[in-house]
Scaffold this motif. Structure first.
Motif: not given
Length: 559
Positions: A237-263
């Protein structure tokens, strides 16, 4: 006595008589031998004496001793000791500049510290850090810092206060982590003509406040499925006092699957949602949303000869669909002392007011937000010249859509900056860097970046950018209790607009700083920082002259 002339024993035939006698003896001995031979009995051999084989005595060869001749030839010994440095094959994320000066603290191994100081320009300084937990089940860290200064020019003041707390809870397989933070940065728009205007502090105040929280879950080790994950959510929740307001939501869902030693396979889902609104804006307030959604599948190959990342990133920028490339790799050669890099990558830069004001804190409120699409084709090299020197160079052509430039508000008093977006522009970017590392005692780094823009459609020049930048730093642990440091920042001035839309260029600047930290006892140290030693009152942003030489020093306590 009568005699027979035919008698065999007659002496008249002596030779015949002898023959007859021998014949009779032979017959009797044959009969006796036959009588003694019994074929029914087993033959027996009687050994009347033992036989012991003996080798003949060897003849010993006697040598006369002689001394060996001394070898005076020198054998060339070649050693190939690898550099004691770490090189990573993954692609680093882009860094966003912050409006805070870098501060290095001499680490004496204590978990808690308080750093106090004071300097000219009425500059109080406070920084503290506290840590709790044993890092096995629970770990909590709390940080905070405060600094403020008052310059020689009217309203040339600023105040920065930051607080942050992080927590990590460890289970046998996962880490649950979170963070909360807040900051308040106050700046003043003093870049106007002071001979014409006379503003009070309240008239030109820029007071930024931000409150944020984050929570996530990640695995500690690779599980039985060879799967790594790190889903997390962050709100601010970000504001520049008496000028503006900015609300942000960031969702990040990363996955990594090792197939073998190289891939390996990677997949990431990202949502960045922002709501922006203004207050006290004439003639009417503005409210809109700025959202980016992305899906990033990727195949990774980490072989002994080279590494390669191949992927595509479908993205939706406020409903507009695009596909960004994500292809890059490295090819080590000559015993991995020399590495060739190349890539074709793309990304979105979210142009929220919070992000842009971190670059230029003298930014006015705006009525729209356009995110920047950036696609770069680059190539580079990285090499270890020996066990201490590391050299790298990179050149690329970058294409931007909706790149924001910062221009002075020439329609009014010139003190604030507006955003002027360029719908499409190309940049030739070259970056070089060299480092010298000697164990943990001495580190020297220097780097430069050139930025040349072409193909403008909406602007004549790249307003507010820097054509050339130079950065260097030194960290020297001269003695066990003495740390010396120095930093240099230099640049050539970029173009800017004056009233009447006249284009000019700033003269550039150089800022040299130095500092030292002396440990008096196990837990107590003295420190000093001297900034802008050259007393160069340059302007990074048009109209905003920086402070001259300033000195801050104090006490550091660790416990």
């Amino acid at each position: 006595m009568s005699h027979n002339k035919y008698s065999i024993f007659n002496i008249q035939y002596p030779i015949l008589n002898i023959f007859l006698v021998l014949l009779v003896v032979f017959l009797f001995s044959s009969i006796s031998s036959f009588a003694q031979n019994d074929s029914t009995k087993k033959a027996v051999i009687d050994i009347t004496s033992s036989y012991k084989p003996v080798l003949r005595n060897a003849v010993k060869i006697n040598f006369s001793a002689t001394n060996l001749n001394a070898d005076t030839s020198k054998l060339p010994l070649l050693y190939n000791i690898p550099s004691q440095n770490l090189f990573y094959t993954y692609q680093p994320i882009s860094l966003k500049p912050l409006a805070l000066d870098h501060d290095s603290v001499l680490d004496l191994g204590n978990r808690n510290y308080v750093k106090l100081g004071y300097g000219n320009y009425s500059t109080p300084y406070l920084k503290a850090g506290l840590s709790f937990g044993n890092a096995k089940k629970l770990l909590v860290n709390i940080y905070g810092d405060y600094i403020s200064s008052q310059g020689d020019i009217k309203n040339q003041n600023y105040t920065e206060a930051n607080e942050k707390a992080t927590i990590s809870y460890f289970t046998p397989n996962n880490e649950i982590y979170g963070a909360i933070g807040a900051y308040q940065h106050t700046y003043y728009l003093y870049g106007y003509d002071h001979s014409i205007y006379n503003y009070s502090a309240n008239d030109v105040q820029q007071s930024f406040q931000n409150y944020s929280a984050k929570i996530g879950l990640r695995n500690k080790d690779v599980n039985d499925w060879g799967l790594n994950y790190d889903p997390n959510v962050q709100v601010s929740y970000f504001t520049n006092q008496n000028k503006l307001t900015e609300q942000t939501l960031i969702a990040n869902v990363p996955f990594e699957k090792a197939l073998n030693d190289k891939f390996a396979l990677k997949l990431s889902f990202n949502a960045d949602v922002t709501s922006y609104s203004t207050v006290n804006v004439v003639p009417a307030n503005i409210k809109f949303d700025n959202n980016i959604y992305q899906v990033a599948p990727e195949v990774v190959y980490m072989g002994s000869l080279f590494s390669l990342h191949v992927g595509l990133t479908p993205a939706w920028d406020n409903g507009e669909a695009n596909v960004l490339p994500n292809i890059y790799g490295e090819l080590p050669i000559k015993d991995k002392m020399f590495t060739v890099q190349a890539g074709f990558v793309g990304k979105y830069d979210k142009n929220t007011y919070q992000n842009l004001s971190a670059i230029n804190p003298y930014l006015a409120a705006f009525a729209t937000e356009q995110n920047t699409k950036e696609v770069e084709l680059y190539g580079g090299v990285k090499a270890n010249l020996d066990k201490h020197f590391i050299v790298s160079a990179k050149a690329g052509i970058v294409t931007f859509d909706n790149l924001p430039f910062f221009i002075n508000d020439t329609a009014t008093d010139n003190k604030a900056f507006l955003i002027s977006n360029e719908r499409n522009v190309q940049e030739m970017r070259v970056h070089g860097e060299v480092s010298y590392i000697s164990e943990e005692k001495l580190t020297v780094t220097a780097g430069f970046t050139t930025n040349q823009y072409a193909g403008f459609k909406d602007n004549k020049k790249a307003w507010g950018t820097l054509p050339f930048e130079l950065n260097a730093s030194l960290r020297w642990q001269a003695f066990k209790s003495l740390l010396l440091k120095s930093d240099l920042m230099a640049f050539t001035g970029g173009p800017y607009l004056t009233k009447g839309n006249v284009a000019k260029s700033l003269s550039g600047g150089a800022d040299l700083s130095a500092g030292a930290e002396l440990s008096l006892a196990k837990h107590i140290s003295l420190w000093i920082d001297i900034n802008n030693i050259l007393n160069n009152k340059y302007q990074r942003w048009s109209g905003y002259e920086v402070y001259g030489i300033n000195v801050v020093g104090g006490l550091l306590v660790k416990f």
